[in-house]
Design a protein around this motif. Structure first.
Motif, short mmCIF file in Angstrom:
data_model
loop_
_atom_site.label_atom_id
_atom_site.label_comp_id
_atom_site.label_asym_id
_atom_site.label_seq_id
_atom_site.Cartn_x
_atom_site.Cartn_y
_atom_site.Cartn_z
N GLU A 99 26.44 -16.72 18.26
CA GLU A 99 26.50 -18.06 18.85
C GLU A 99 27.91 -18.63 18.73
N PHE A 100 28.54 -18.41 17.56
CA PHE A 100 29.90 -18.91 17.35
C PHE A 100 30.88 -18.25 18.31
N ILE A 101 30.71 -16.94 18.55
CA ILE A 101 31.61 -16.21 19.45
C ILE A 101 31.48 -16.76 20.88
N ILE A 102 30.25 -16.96 21.33
CA ILE A 102 30.04 -17.44 22.72
C ILE A 102 30.61 -18.85 22.88
N ARG A 103 30.42 -19.70 21.84
CA ARG A 103 30.93 -21.06 21.90
C ARG A 103 32.45 -21.06 22.02
N ASN A 104 33.12 -20.21 21.23
CA ASN A 104 34.59 -20.15 21.28
C ASN A 104 35.09 -19.59 22.61
N LEU A 105 34.33 -18.62 23.19
CA LEU A 105 34.74 -18.08 24.49
C LEU A 105 34.72 -19.17 25.57
N LEU A 106 33.66 -19.97 25.57
CA LEU A 106 33.58 -21.02 26.58
C LEU A 106 34.64 -22.09 26.35
N ARG A 107 35.01 -22.30 25.09
CA ARG A 107 36.03 -23.31 24.83
C ARG A 107 37.40 -22.86 25.28
N ARG A 108 37.66 -21.57 25.17
CA ARG A 108 38.98 -21.05 25.50
C ARG A 108 39.15 -20.71 27.00
N ILE A 109 38.11 -20.30 27.63
CA ILE A 109 38.20 -19.87 29.04
C ILE A 109 38.01 -21.09 29.95
N PRO A 129 13.06 -17.21 20.75
CA PRO A 129 14.39 -17.87 20.72
C PRO A 129 15.54 -16.89 20.56
N ALA A 130 15.27 -15.75 19.95
CA ALA A 130 16.32 -14.74 19.78
C ALA A 130 16.33 -13.73 20.91
N GLY A 131 15.43 -13.94 21.91
CA GLY A 131 15.38 -12.97 23.00
C GLY A 131 16.59 -13.05 23.91
N MET A 132 17.18 -14.24 24.10
CA MET A 132 18.37 -14.40 24.95
C MET A 132 19.25 -15.48 24.34
N ILE A 133 20.45 -15.07 23.95
CA ILE A 133 21.44 -16.00 23.39
C ILE A 133 22.29 -16.46 24.56
N TRP A 134 22.16 -17.79 25.00
CA TRP A 134 22.73 -18.26 26.28
C TRP A 134 23.32 -19.65 26.05
N MET A 135 24.55 -19.79 26.53
CA MET A 135 25.22 -21.09 26.46
C MET A 135 26.04 -21.27 27.72
N ASP A 136 25.99 -22.50 28.32
CA ASP A 136 26.81 -22.79 29.50
C ASP A 136 27.50 -24.13 29.31
N THR A 138 26.94 -26.93 30.53
CA THR A 138 26.06 -28.08 30.43
C THR A 138 25.50 -28.23 29.01
N SER A 139 25.12 -27.11 28.35
CA SER A 139 24.52 -27.15 27.00
C SER A 139 25.54 -27.12 25.88
N TRP A 140 26.74 -26.69 26.19
CA TRP A 140 27.77 -26.52 25.14
C TRP A 140 27.91 -27.81 24.34
N PRO A 141 27.95 -27.75 22.95
CA PRO A 141 28.20 -26.55 22.11
C PRO A 141 26.95 -25.92 21.58
N VAL A 142 25.77 -26.23 22.15
CA VAL A 142 24.53 -25.65 21.62
C VAL A 142 23.99 -24.66 22.64
N LEU A 143 23.06 -23.83 22.19
CA LEU A 143 22.47 -22.81 23.06
C LEU A 143 21.44 -23.42 24.00
N ARG A 144 21.17 -22.71 25.10
CA ARG A 144 20.09 -23.10 26.02
C ARG A 144 18.91 -22.18 25.83
N ARG A 145 17.77 -22.71 26.06
CA ARG A 145 16.55 -21.90 25.98
C ARG A 145 16.19 -21.41 27.39
N VAL A 146 15.90 -20.13 27.51
CA VAL A 146 15.51 -19.56 28.79
C VAL A 146 14.08 -19.97 29.11
N ASP A 147 13.80 -20.32 30.34
CA ASP A 147 12.47 -20.75 30.74
C ASP A 147 11.84 -19.84 31.78
#
Length: 936
Positions: A99-109, A129-136, A138-147
């Motif tokens: 989660e930390f890696i994905i958050r930093n990627l979105l912050r830098r890119i 909840p661990a099936g898909m680790i997803w952040m965009d 809109t949800s940053w800096p927290v993860l989104r839940r897949v529906d």
């Protein structure tokens, strides 16, 4: 002006006249061909090179764009590759650090490059909840839940990678849950020890790809001097538009995007990986260049204006043309300078020739050329001699023309005199025919009339021995009358005085009538008559009287020459000269004819031979008249015969005789005032007298109805004769106004049916039409028209109609022939009439004023005052407008006499009142007379 011998003729007269000018012209033509050929060859080579260069530049731009897109996608693909490598290094389960890696990627890119990133695990369900680790974003800096279930095979971003284990780029889609924009997903497989454990991916906004293509196109445009001459658009692997200047064509909310195949040249765009094409759009001609990006599989298309792309070629065309024209102008200038001195003598000779043509030739004008030693000098000498010869000929020609003008004037005067003599002869012949009709029929009237009187008296006196001889006299008189009629008919045809009266009639009914009439004559010689006339033949438009007379002549001819045999009348459709026709074939089993007899068959007064005339009789006029009748109507009669076997005559007539061949009857009405129902809504009252108006012209029906209603009458109308008969029997009107010329059933047929029906025979009838001039019928007041010799039964019927026994039965007979007056007196007195006589129109007027008769019988041709003048004077008196007049004449009325009769009647009508009012007066009088008759 004829050219002297040896001069060139035709097109050669306009070519070079000397060797020098021919050589100059040849050099000019050769130079022009060389310049044109070199210029054209250079232009074609340069044009091909320019086209190749333009195509290369177009392909370079689309290939550059395709390469740039692949580079951009590959650059962004490092993110899913890195995430896949990280997860493969830490194991099959997600770690908290992910989660930390994905958050930093979105912050830098930058957000414009990547909208969101994720890792989905194949071993875990979608709701874990661990099936898909997803952040965009809109949800940053927290993860989104897949529906949704990302394991669903319909999820291309997951299923495509799982299936191929390679980098996968999805089709464009609209993100409805987050960014509300069009996206493309780049996904990469997560492989651990050869096993597929999940998918890593990023979502890229299509707007980033749009900006990238715009930047590439601007760079290319800058290299061409900053002239924007087109646009680039992009299509996915499945052929959906991803990027296009017109946003309405690309993927957006609720719209899957336009298919590439639906654009101009879409078939080639989707079927070929690379190529170029041309099409015509709303902005003119356009050129397409396209290629496929190798890594993404997306198709890059460049759409450019053909005018801009081909501008260098057009410039080349102008330059090449300018060089060619310039070289040709220089060459022509040089050739002109050389040829000027060569052709100047020829031009001088041309001016001299024109002067000679206009008569202004001066021989001294040739002196400058005569002294030259070249071809022009010799030509000038010959030309001067020719000019002198021409002048001499012109003087001779002028004298000849003067003589010719005098001759033409004399001949013209002779022709005018001959034409006037021919016209006078034609007028004399017409007058002769009319007079002959009167003079020949008048004694026939006496012969037939007196013979009938004597037969009647012999029967009354029981002198039976006289009756056969008297009947022979009567029959001979009628035979002579038929001969007179035939001679007058053939004379009128040859004089051009025969008129056709065209009307439409049912063929089957006419043929049946002819068959019924001729059958007794056929059976007299023991013959059988067969009629073959299909009911499907329908109607034809022709002169029914002349068609009927033609069939009578052919059938009676067959009956005369056939004994104990068979006669067949066959009617069928045919076509002659491209015209639809009817063929009336009369076939007999009689004596037949030889080829020599057939050759003179249709000549007037000629029969087959003298023996035939002696045995069978006849004048030889019947067939001649019949054939002339058919020719007048645009047809003919043909004959086939074999001696001893029989003869077949075939009368061929057009189904519709052209209108210009005769005076046609009025056409059937197409609707209007009378609708055929017989009803008129406007009626003054139930007790008012009822008038039945019968006319096929709606205008006349409306006019009569309005006037009659205004005068206080009830009115019922009919456009058809057959319907009028039913209405007359049903309504029992007080009076009927009846048109003569009507389709299907004419006025005379209706009148005959009315008078033969006991239910309607006593209804007064006013004939309201005479061919095409109804006003003459309204004004003339002639209740009937009889032709001599008089048919006593018809005369009796007329007397009964117009003056019933209940009225004062006094008749005025006006005729200049005592025999005719005596015969008419005898007939009238036999019917219970009192008779007064007058030998001319003047005396007739005096008798009318003194006695006021209820009926007048009037001859036309009389001394002192003829019938025309009498009618005009009679109708000028108030008391003379209502008395019925029966015209009894042997005269054939000419067109001029009909016009004179019409003019006389119109003058009477126009004295203070209109023709319609005059008609109403006449109708009112007839109704009053009929009312008195009913009351009594």
């Amino acid at each position: 002006m004829p050219l002297p011998s040896g001069q060139p003729r035709g097109l050669a007269r306009f070519g070079p006249k000397t060797i020098g000018t021919r050589l100059v012209v040849a050099i000019a033509l050769a130079g022009a061909l060389v310049i044109g050929g070199v210029s054209f060859t250079a232009f074609r080579a340069s044009r091909a090179a320019l086209i190749a260069q333009m195509n290369a530049e177009g392909f370079t731009e689309v290939q550059t764009a395709a390469t740039g897109i692949d580079e951009a996608i590959n650059r962004l693909a490092y993110v899913p590759r890195m995430l896949a490598a990280y997860q493969a290094g830490v194991g099959r389960e997600p770690r908290p650090q992910l989660e930390f890696i994905i958050r930093n990627l979105l912050r830098r890119i930058p957000a414009r490059e990547i909208y969101g990133t994720y890792i989905a695990f194949d071993a875990k369900p979608w709701y874990d909840p661990a099936g898909m680790i997803w952040m965009d974003r809109t949800s940053w800096p927290v993860l989104r839940r897949v529906d949704y279930d990302f394991h669903d095979p319909q999820r291309d971003w997951y299923e495509g990678v799982k299936r191929t284990h390679h980098l996968h780029i999805t089709e464009p889609y609209f993100d409805e849950t987050g960014s509300a924009s069009t996206m493309v997903s780049i996904t990469f497989p997560v492989i651990l020890e050869g096993d597929f454990i999940g998918v890593s991916g990023v979502d890229i906004p299509v707007s980033e790809i749009t900006d990238l293509m715009g930047a590439i196109h601007r760079r290319v445009t800058d290299r061409h001097g900053g002239k924007a001459n087109g646009y680039i658009y992009l299509a996915s692997r499945d052929g959906k538009l991803m990027v296009h200047p017109n946003d309405t064509l690309t993927v957006r909310e609720g719209f899957a995007g336009v298919a590439l195949a639906s654009l101009p040249q879409g078939g080639r765009l989707t079927g070929e990986k690379e190529g170029t094409a041309r099409y015509t759009g709303a902005e003119g001609d356009r050129i397409l260049y396209w290629t496929v990006a190798p890594d993404t599989g997306w198709k890059v298309v460049l759409d450019q204006s053909a005018a801009v792309v081909l501008a260098p070629i057009h410039t080349l065309e102008w330059r090449t043309g300018g060089i060619a024209v310039g070289g040709l102008v220089v060459l022509l200038a040089l050739v002109g300078l050389i040829s000027r001195g060569a052709i100047r003598p020829v031009v001088k000779l041309e001016h001299v020739a024109r002067a000679l043509q206009t008569g202004a030739f001066d021989p001294a004008s040739l002196d400058p050329l005569v002294g030259r030693r070249d071809e022009s000098g010799r030509l000038a000498v010959a030309f001067r001699g020719m000019a002198r010869e021409i002048r001499a000929r012109e003087e001779s020609q002028a004298e000849w023309n003067r003589n010719l003008e005098r001759t033409v004037a004399e001949r013209t005067s002779d022709l005018v005199a001959a034409r006037e003599a021919a016209e006078e002869a034609s007028r004399t012949k017409s007058t002769f025919l009319a007079n002959m009709s009167h003079e020949l029929r008048t004694p026939m009237n006496a012969i037939i009339g007196y013979s009938e009187m004597l037969i009647e008296e012999a029967e009354d006196l029981e002198q039976a021995s006289f009756i056969p001889d008297l009947k022979k006299i009567n029959g001979a008189g009628k035979h002579l009358l038929g001969l007179i009629n035939d001679i007058l008919d053939i004379s009128k045809i040859e004089a051009g005085k025969m008129t056709l009266y065209l009307e439409e009639f049912i063929v089957g009914a006419m043929v049946a009538e002819v068959g019924a009439t001729i059958r007794p004559l056929v059976e007299k010689n023991g013959n059988q008559l067969t009629i073959d006339c299909p009911d499907t033949l329908g109607a034809m438009r022709a002169d029914v009287t002349k068609v009927r007379q033609t069939l009578f002549n052919l059938l009676s001819n067959a009956a005369k020459f056939t004994h104990q045999g068979r006669i067949t009348l066959k009617v069928e459709r045919s076509e002659h000269g491209g015209v639809r026709c009817l063929s009336f074939s009369v076939t007999d089993t009689g004596i037949g004819m030889t080829s020599g007899q057939l050759a003179k068959l249709f000549q007037a007064f000629v029969q087959a031979d003298a023996s035939t005339t002696r045995k069978y009789g006849g004048t030889g006029l019947g067939l001649a008249i019949s054939r002339r009748f058919c020719v007048l109507m645009g047809g003919d009669i043909t004959v086939v015969s074999e001696p001893g076997r029989g003869t077949t005559f075939t009368a061929i007539l057009p189904v519709r005789v052209p209108e210009d061949m005769g005076a046609s009857a009025p056409p059937p009405a197409a609707g209007g005032a009378g609708d055929g129902s017989g009803a008129r809504p406007e009626m003054p009252g139930p007790d008012a007298p009822l008038i039945l108006v019968v006319d096929d012209d709606p205008t006349v029906v409306d006019l009569l109805s309005r006037n009659l209603v205004r005068e206080g009458y009830r009115v019922r109308t009919s456009l058809d004769g057959r319907e009028a008969l039913g209405l007359a029997r049903e309504l029992r009107p007080r009076l009927i106004t009846l048109d003569v010329m009507m389709p299907s059933m004419d006025g005379w047929s209706v009148l005959s049916a009315l008078k033969s029906d006991p239910a309607t025979h006593d209804i007064p009838v006013v004939m309201a039409s005479i061919v095409d001039d109804k006003q003459m019928g309204f004004s003339l007041g002639a209740a009937e028209y009889l032709t001599k010799p008089i048919d006593r039964e018809k005369l009796s019927a007329i007397l009964a109609r117009h003056a019933p026994h209940t009225t004062e039965r006094l008749a005025l007979v006006i005729d200049d022939q005592p025999d005719n007056r005596e015969m008419l007196r005898w007939t009238l007195e036999g019917q219970g009439w009192n008779v007064v006589e007058a030998d001319n129109g003047r005396t007739g007027l005096e008798q009318f004023e003194a006695r006021h008769p209820s009926l007048i019988l009037l001859d036309i041709m009389m001394p002192v005052m003829d019938g025309f003048e009498f009618l005009r004077e009679l109708r000028g008196q108030a008391a003379g407008r209502t008395v019925p007049v029966v015209v009894v004449t042997a005269k054939e009325l000419t067109t001029e006499e009909r016009n004179l009769l019409r003019a006389c009647v119109e003058n009477v009508v126009q004295k203070g009142q209109t023709s319609s009012e005059n008609l109403i007066d006449e109708i009112r009088a007839q109704v009053t007379a009929a009312s008195r008759g009913h009351a009594e």
